[in-house]
Design a protein around this motif. Structure first.
Motif, PDB file in Angstrom:
ATOM      1  N   CYS A  14      42.644  42.861  37.346  1.00 45.74           N
ATOM      2  CA  CYS A  14      43.892  43.286  36.700  1.00 45.74           C
ATOM      3  C   CYS A  14      44.962  43.568  37.752  1.00 45.74           C
ATOM      4  CB  CYS A  14      43.652  44.505  35.814  1.00 45.74           C
ATOM      5  SG  CYS A  14      42.553  45.748  36.508  1.00 45.74           S
ATOM      6  N   CYS A  45      34.536  47.738  31.109  1.00 45.44           N
ATOM      7  CA  CYS A  45      35.261  47.443  32.358  1.00 45.44           C
ATOM      8  C   CYS A  45      34.314  47.584  33.541  1.00 45.44           C
ATOM      9  CB  CYS A  45      36.444  48.400  32.518  1.00 45.44           C
ATOM     10  SG  CYS A  45      37.106  48.477  34.195  1.00 45.44           S
ATOM     11  N   CYS A  95      41.408  39.529  32.766  1.00 41.97           N
ATOM     12  CA  CYS A  95      40.262  40.460  32.806  1.00 41.97           C
ATOM     13  C   CYS A  95      38.989  39.755  32.338  1.00 41.97           C
ATOM     14  CB  CYS A  95      40.534  41.667  31.917  1.00 41.97           C
ATOM     15  SG  CYS A  95      39.088  42.718  31.706  1.00 41.97           S
TER      16      CYS A  95
HETATM   17  S1  SF4 Z   1      40.135  43.253  35.255  1.00 46.17           S
HETATM   18 FE1  SF4 Z   1      40.550  45.437  35.414  1.00 46.17          FE
HETATM   19  S2  SF4 Z   1      40.151  46.230  33.348  1.00 46.17           S
HETATM   20 FE2  SF4 Z   1      39.156  44.198  33.460  1.00 46.17          FE
HETATM   21  S3  SF4 Z   1      37.062  44.620  34.112  1.00 46.17           S
HETATM   22 FE3  SF4 Z   1      38.209  44.230  35.992  1.00 46.17          FE
HETATM   23  S4  SF4 Z   1      38.906  46.294  36.656  1.00 46.17           S
HETATM   24 FE4  SF4 Z   1      38.230  46.492  34.509  1.00 46.17          FE
END
Ligand code: SF4
Ligand code: HEM
Ligand code: FES
Lengths: 248, 219
Positions: free
Chosen positions: A166, A160, A225
């Motif tokens: 997200c 992450c 994500c």
């Molecule tokens: S979308 Fe959320 S879980 Fe995925 S990399 Fe970005 S911060 Fe991390």
């Protein structure tokens, strides 16, 4: 390609902000999305206008700095990529493209498309670490055996990049995929056990204080994500949290 | 353990427990109703038992009512909190790209079920309470079947019934798996549960609709 861009413009945190239309021509399909914005900004600067502020750093998909909500999706229509890796070949000549900042109460807009994601840093400070004594007699990490399955799952959680896609994609502006990943990467390893109870309690407390919403398991975060962090991490955080609450 | 309902995950957990309980209740309710299609006697016997056994009346029934009230109150509270977490809406949001319609509209399918429950309770449950406790009549253990058949004579009631159960199916198609995710279970067993989830979420509502249509047309 010739495109119409509808871009969110907002002078500063207190400004109300609005969508503004721009025309851009001769965009190469091989450009990245950010390069296309660079070209637009050059045009704006040459004509004496204020360039569009947007976040970026590595431009190779590892820092998590670039953001943008493009045509209704975080990091645009492609899968498994950040905006710096999104290419203009995903769009067609004549398209209209909406470009908005990541929206959440906990991610206030600083200017135009730049938002303040320091809420994530504060969640990390609340427990996203292990305390290891580094004063000379550090134990080799490999001295503690970890089974392959756990090591791999922990590693996946650790990929992450803290981009916030997200939160931006979630209809509830929930940060649970991010926090789930940060809790999981330690929960799966022996090194994370010492502080396991405090970690999950403190990180969830901070997450709630920042004003993120409640997860309702729509799964939008997992799809958007860029690192493919899985919903399993949220379930793991939930069970870690429940275990920790019953311990007191 | 203190103040678990003050935390986001605690609320999710409580929501999921109330939902799991409601799904268990629904299964039991269905098991009794479907008897009416096969054997009026068996249906009367089961209903008479549920209607008069003290543990059902004074322990399970209050738990059920608390469960329903808790579930929809918490559902509304969560929805309002979640709306506050994003104050400026997107000019363009493509929800279909990453999530199902069912998952994004739990509050609306839920509120529709709630509206149905109010009608349903005021017609059937209130009648039960009246004849049992408010102005007691002598219990006739064969009355249940006739009352059911009478209930489904009205095409309006059957129509409302069908609409409500379609919405229940939509609610459950997201809710069933969601509840397991909320209580922290996401592993190879819950993956296997996805099939069961489809069977339950579609099968139970379709079953209830079948019972209503059967009695509407069979007598
Ligand atoms: S979308 Fe959320 S879980 Fe995925 S990399 Fe970005 S911060 Fe991390
Ligand atoms: C027999 C009736 C009902 C059943 C079986 C049922 C079942 C469920 C299930 C299984 C969930 C998923 C729980 C979770 O994600 O943890 C859920 C969520 C939800 N329900 Fe219901 N429900 C019923 C009635 C209602 C009613 C009357 C409302 C009224 C508002 C409602 C509103 C909601 C909402 C808003 C959610 C989403 C909350 C969340 O996922 O966090 N439900 N329901
Ligand atoms: S600029 Fe670093 S991930 Fe896009």
């Amino acid at each position: 390609m010739n495109l119409t861009l509808k871009i969110w413009r907002q002078k500063n945190a207190n400004d109300k902000g609005k969508m503004v239309d721009y025309k851009i021509s001769d965009v190469s399909p091989d450009m990245s999305f950010l390069e296309m914005l660079d070209v637009l900004n050059e045009q704006l600067i040459n004509s004496g206008d204020e360039p569009v502020a947007f976040d970026h750093d590595c431009r190779e998909g590892i820092c998590g700095m670039c953001s943008l909500y493009i045509n209704g999706e975080a990091h645009g229509p492609d899968r498994g990529v950040t905006t710096c890796q999104l290419h203009m070949r995903m769009f067609k000549d004549g398209d209209t493209i909406y470009i908005e900042p990541f929206r959440a109460k906990a991610f206030p807009v600083i200017k135009d498309l730049v938002v303040d994601r320091s809420a994530f840093d504060r969640i990390q400070h609340a427990g996203g670490f292990i305390s290891v004594n580094t004063s000379g007699n550090t134990i080799d990490a490999n001295a503690i055996p970890v089974n392959k399955q756990d090591a791999d799952t922990a590693f996946e959680a650790a990929t992450c990049i803290g981009c916030g896609a997200c939160v931006a994609s979630c209809k509830n502006s929930s940060a649970m995929l991010f926090v789930g990943a940060k809790v999981s990467q330690f929960a799966l390893l022996p090194q994370g056990q010492v502080e396991a109870t405090d970690r999950v309690m403190n990180m969830v407390k901070q997450m709630d204080e920042e004003g993120f919403g409640n997860c309702t398991n729509t799964g939008a975060c997992e799809v958007e994500c860029p690192k493919g962090i899985s919903l399993e991490n949220i379930a793991r955080m939930n069970s870690e949290y429940l275990k920790a609450s019953f311990k007191g | 353990m203190s103040g678990i309902l003050n935390s986001s995950i605690g609320r999710k957990f409580a929501m999921a427990l109330s939902a799991l309980f409601l799904m268990f209740f629904l299964l039991q309710h269905f098991a009794i109703n479907i008897l009416s299609v096969f054997s009026p006697d068996a249906f009367n016997e089961a209903s008479h038992f549920m209607g008069t056994f003290w543990a059902v009346q004074f322990i399970l029934q209050p738990i059920l009512i608390i469960g329903i009230v808790f579930h929809f109150t918490m559902g509304i509270i969560l929805e309002l909190k979640n709306r506050r977490a994003r104050q400026v809406k997107y000019a363009k949001n493509n929800g279909n790209a990453n999530s199902t319609w069912m998952s994004r509209n739990m509050i609306w399918t839920g509120l529709l079920i709630e509206a149905f429950l109010i009608v349903h309770m005021s017609q059937l449950w209130w009648h039960e309470i009246t004849v049992k406790y408010i102005s007691p009549m002598k219990e006739d253990p064969t009355r249940y079947y006739h009352e059911l058949v009478e209930h489904f004579e009205s095409p309006v009631i059957v129509g409302i019934y069908i609409v409500a159960f379609v919405f229940l199916a939509l609610h459950l198609l997201h809710g069933f798996n969601s509840a397991f995710q909320s209580i922290g279970a996401n592993n190879k067993y819950t993956k296997a549960l996805k099939g069961v989830s489809k069977v339950y979420s579609i099968g139970i509502p379709v079953g209830f609709i079948f019972i209503a249509l059967y009695h509407h047309f069979a007598h």
